[in-house]
Design an enzyme around this catalytic site. Sequence first.
Site, PDB file in Angstrom:
ATOM      1  N   GLY A  45      41.180  97.768  15.921  1.00 19.51           N
ATOM      2  CA  GLY A  45      41.033  98.545  17.138  1.00 19.51           C
ATOM      3  C   GLY A  45      40.162  97.767  18.097  1.00 19.51           C
ATOM      4  O   GLY A  45      39.367  96.915  17.686  1.00 19.51           O
ATOM      5  N   GLN A  50      34.846  96.418  25.337  1.00 18.50           N
ATOM      6  CA  GLN A  50      34.677  95.196  24.546  1.00 18.50           C
ATOM      7  C   GLN A  50      35.317  93.976  25.205  1.00 18.50           C
ATOM      8  O   GLN A  50      35.062  92.855  24.798  1.00 18.50           O
ATOM      9  CB  GLN A  50      35.257  95.386  23.147  1.00 18.50           C
ATOM     10  CG  GLN A  50      34.475  96.382  22.316  1.00 18.50           C
ATOM     11  CD  GLN A  50      35.073  96.510  20.944  1.00 18.50           C
ATOM     12  OE1 GLN A  50      35.997  97.284  20.736  1.00 18.50           O
ATOM     13  NE2 GLN A  50      34.553  95.728  20.007  1.00 18.50           N
ATOM     14  N   CYS A 106      32.230  95.607  13.600  1.00 17.89           N
ATOM     15  CA  CYS A 106      32.643  95.672  15.004  1.00 17.89           C
ATOM     16  C   CYS A 106      32.802  94.256  15.535  1.00 17.89           C
ATOM     17  O   CYS A 106      31.954  93.398  15.276  1.00 17.89           O
ATOM     18  CB  CYS A 106      31.583  96.433  15.805  1.00 17.89           C
ATOM     19  SG  CYS A 106      31.961  96.583  17.558  1.00 17.89           S
ATOM     20  N   LEU A 107      33.869  94.021  16.282  1.00 24.58           N
ATOM     21  CA  LEU A 107      34.111  92.696  16.849  1.00 24.58           C
ATOM     22  C   LEU A 107      32.995  92.276  17.798  1.00 24.58           C
ATOM     23  O   LEU A 107      32.725  91.087  17.951  1.00 24.58           O
ATOM     24  CB  LEU A 107      35.462  92.671  17.579  1.00 24.58           C
ATOM     25  CG  LEU A 107      36.685  92.907  16.693  1.00 24.58           C
ATOM     26  CD1 LEU A 107      37.947  93.041  17.546  1.00 24.58           C
ATOM     27  CD2 LEU A 107      36.832  91.820  15.647  1.00 24.58           C
ATOM     28  N   HIS A 148      35.434 105.365  15.950  1.00 25.45           N
ATOM     29  CA  HIS A 148      34.679 104.136  16.227  1.00 25.45           C
ATOM     30  C   HIS A 148      35.012 103.626  17.634  1.00 25.45           C
ATOM     31  O   HIS A 148      34.119 103.323  18.428  1.00 25.45           O
ATOM     32  CB  HIS A 148      35.008 103.079  15.171  1.00 25.45           C
ATOM     33  CG  HIS A 148      34.350 101.759  15.395  1.00 25.45           C
ATOM     34  ND1 HIS A 148      33.322 101.307  14.610  1.00 25.45           N
ATOM     35  CD2 HIS A 148      34.573 100.786  16.312  1.00 25.45           C
ATOM     36  CE1 HIS A 148      32.939 100.108  15.048  1.00 25.45           C
ATOM     37  NE2 HIS A 148      33.693  99.767  16.081  1.00 25.45           N
ATOM     38  N   GLU A 149      36.313 103.547  17.943  1.00 28.69           N
ATOM     39  CA  GLU A 149      36.729 103.063  19.270  1.00 28.69           C
ATOM     40  C   GLU A 149      36.348 104.057  20.362  1.00 28.69           C
ATOM     41  O   GLU A 149      35.943 103.660  21.458  1.00 28.69           O
ATOM     42  CB  GLU A 149      38.228 102.752  19.296  1.00 28.69           C
ATOM     43  CG  GLU A 149      38.666 101.668  18.334  1.00 28.69           C
ATOM     44  CD  GLU A 149      37.864 100.369  18.414  1.00 28.69           C
ATOM     45  OE1 GLU A 149      37.382 100.019  19.510  1.00 28.69           O
ATOM     46  OE2 GLU A 149      37.703  99.717  17.372  1.00 28.69           O
ATOM     47  N   HIS A 152      32.937 103.601  21.643  1.00 23.89           N
ATOM     48  CA  HIS A 152      32.805 102.518  22.620  1.00 23.89           C
ATOM     49  C   HIS A 152      32.971 103.011  24.053  1.00 23.89           C
ATOM     50  O   HIS A 152      32.254 102.559  24.946  1.00 23.89           O
ATOM     51  CB  HIS A 152      33.828 101.407  22.354  1.00 23.89           C
ATOM     52  CG  HIS A 152      33.399 100.411  21.335  1.00 23.89           C
ATOM     53  ND1 HIS A 152      32.280  99.625  21.462  1.00 23.89           N
ATOM     54  CD2 HIS A 152      33.951 100.068  20.147  1.00 23.89           C
ATOM     55  CE1 HIS A 152      32.165  98.834  20.414  1.00 23.89           C
ATOM     56  NE2 HIS A 152      33.169  99.089  19.589  1.00 23.89           N
TER      57      HIS A 152
END
Length: 192
Positions: A45, A50, A106-107, A148-149, A152
Amino acid sequence: MILPIVAYGNPVLRKVAVDIDADYPDLKQLIANMWETMYASNGVGIAAPQVNKSIRLFVVDSKQIIDNLEEDEKNDYPGDEGVKEVFINARIVETNGDEWPYNEGCLSIPKVREDVYRAETVTLRYQDEHFKEHTKTFLGVTARVIMHEYDHIDGILFIDHLKPLKKRMIKSKLEDISKGKIRVDYKMSFPK
């Protein structure tokens, strides 16, 4: 086009993102770039903040998690078939079920993974890439990836869910990330 992923410490990750409409410039290309960026960095995701866009947009492909589970592991997520979907202007309607731990990463916060507790299900009201309205309930690991997304686009990071002691234990790692003192195998944009 693969976009650079914004690293921890960039203020865009802490902003509450804004709604968009179908006239948002180059939206179709942005969505395509987000998919490409997510897959190139081995993510499941990615949210617009991000990639340095403070808008309420994220994409999720939890099918790749479900499809790669061993047969006995699939019993851990009954009814969760995974999704590959675009979420625009999402709002959580409700969360339900017991909170359960899962080791999240997380990226934007590479090489940091911690157990985060989240509810079993999430009901979301959102629009797809064609701005068609949906209200759906997601469960299991798919619900987790979506939450999670979703965090963000509300300026929340998975580390915000950690207990104070855990946060203190990863403080130096977070400082290294924000200073660009980390190597990853995908494009990153570090705070200046």
